[in-house]
Write a protein that holds these residues in place. Structure first.
Motif, PDB file in Angstrom:
ATOM      1  N   ARG A 178      48.649  47.139  40.657  1.00  0.00           N
ATOM      2  CA  ARG A 178      49.776  47.048  39.720  1.00  0.00           C
ATOM      3  C   ARG A 178      51.091  47.419  40.399  1.00  0.00           C
ATOM      4  NH1 ARG A 178      48.094  46.021  34.693  1.00  0.00           N
ATOM      5  NH2 ARG A 178      45.943  46.568  34.142  1.00  0.00           N
ATOM      6  N   ALA A 182      50.679  42.941  40.629  1.00  0.00           N
ATOM      7  CA  ALA A 182      49.587  42.067  40.162  1.00  0.00           C
ATOM      8  C   ALA A 182      49.444  42.159  38.656  1.00  0.00           C
ATOM      9  CB  ALA A 182      48.275  42.472  40.834  1.00  0.00           C
ATOM     10  N   THR A 183      49.117  41.036  38.033  1.00  0.00           N
ATOM     11  CA  THR A 183      48.840  41.011  36.605  1.00  0.00           C
ATOM     12  C   THR A 183      47.408  41.460  36.356  1.00  0.00           C
ATOM     13  OG1 THR A 183      48.097  38.701  36.650  1.00  0.00           O
ATOM     14  CG2 THR A 183      50.449  39.102  36.319  1.00  0.00           C
ATOM     15  N   THR A 184      47.049  41.599  35.070  1.00  0.00           N
ATOM     16  CA  THR A 184      45.699  42.058  34.737  1.00  0.00           C
ATOM     17  C   THR A 184      44.644  41.078  35.223  1.00  0.00           C
ATOM     18  OG1 THR A 184      46.526  43.228  32.785  1.00  0.00           O
ATOM     19  CG2 THR A 184      44.170  42.735  32.858  1.00  0.00           C
ATOM     20  N   GLN A 186      44.918  38.939  37.650  1.00  0.00           N
ATOM     21  CA  GLN A 186      44.875  38.983  39.111  1.00  0.00           C
ATOM     22  C   GLN A 186      44.102  40.203  39.601  1.00  0.00           C
ATOM     23  OE1 GLN A 186      49.096  38.842  39.954  1.00  0.00           O
ATOM     24  NE2 GLN A 186      49.024  36.662  40.487  1.00  0.00           N
TER      25      GLN A 186
END
Length: 281
Positions: A178, A182-184, A186
């Motif tokens: 994070r 990065a997204t969830t 990802q």
């Protein structure tokens, strides 16, 4: 002293090995017997004397693969089970990650209990509502209906198994990802998935084998011969007045090969990962 302690019970070790091999032979004998019979001519399948080795022939397999619709059943099972397994694993991975990383959201415990509770009743009671639902949607005799059914049946157990495995993965990996933006999704598929790969393999094997062996849903939802799966097609060789035992034996061996190959390559990983997933959640 170390050598003496290692070899201090040779008789007990020998008895253990003998008993283990004997038990293994007893458990494996039915399958071995089916394999041997599948290579016999039809006229020699039933004999009055017990013979392990008789005339060897491949005619039963040639008849099964060239003179029967069994290859179609095999293809249908492979497609349906593979698609259902992939979708079930993806959904269960995302869901289990949500349960694992969000322990404080309201209703988490209730949802977990609901997931587990679905495993407490027999799935045969789902036949009628599923049939009525798919009939109203015009999906009877549609392989997609079978895929959806297998996903729904396997999801609860897959979620619970992956939840136990994901709880063993440090959250520091999530935090580091994070920080890098990065997204969830990802994080799930680029960071957590490579680490959780052994647990995912375990869940995938369970989902595939469960769908591969399923009979009742396939019998009810698939009405045409070209959409039948292996268990239903195998049952079709048992007639009301006669049974094609040569095809039954050959089909039994062929239908066992996919799951047998999976377990041969993944048996060590399955044992270790099942133990890793059986942790308190």
């Amino acid at each position: 002293m170390a050598n003496q302690s290692i070899n201090s019970h040779p008789v007990r070790d020998l008895v253990t090995v003998v008993l283990g091999v004997g038990l293994l032979l007893i458990l494996a004998f039915p399958f071995i017997w089916v394999v041997l019979i599948s290579f016999r001519p039809e006229s020699e399948i039933f004999t009055r004397t017990f013979q392990l080795i008789t005339t060897f022939t491949l005619d039963n397999y040639a008849m099964l693969l060239e003179g029967s619709p069994f290859p179609t059943y095999l293809r249908n099972s492979l497609v349906v089970c593979t698609v259902a397994t992939i979708v079930a694993v993806v959904i269960s991975m995302v869901t289990a990650y949500g349960f694992s990383r969000n322990r404080r959201f309201r209703g988490r415990q209730t949802l977990l209990i609901m997931v587990i509770a679905t495993q407490l009743f027999p799935f045969v009671i789902l036949i009628t509502p599923l049939y009525a639902t798919f009939f109203s949607l015009g999906m009877i005799n549609n392989p997609l209906a079978l895929v959806i059914s297998y996903i729904a049946v396997n999801l609860p157990f897959c979620i619970y198994m992956l939840l136990g495995y994901l709880d063993t993965i440090p959250r520091d990996l999530d935090d580091a990802a994070r920080i890098d933006g990065a997204t969830t999704l990802q994080i799930i598929f680029r960071v957590i998935l490579p680490v959780a790969w052994p647990g995912i393999v375990t869940v995938a094997v369970y989902a595939f084998v469960s769908a591969w062996d399923e009979f009742l849903f396939a019998l009810t939802l698939m009405t045409s011969d070209e959409n039948k799966t292996v268990p239903v097609g195998l049952a079709g060789f048992f007639g009301e007045y006669t049974t094609q035992w040569n095809l039954v034996m050959a089909a039994s061996v062929v239908s066992t090969l996919p799951t047998l190959i999976i377990f041969m390559f993944l048996q060590r990983k399955l044992v270790s990962d099942l133990s890793a997933g059986a942790v308190k959640t």
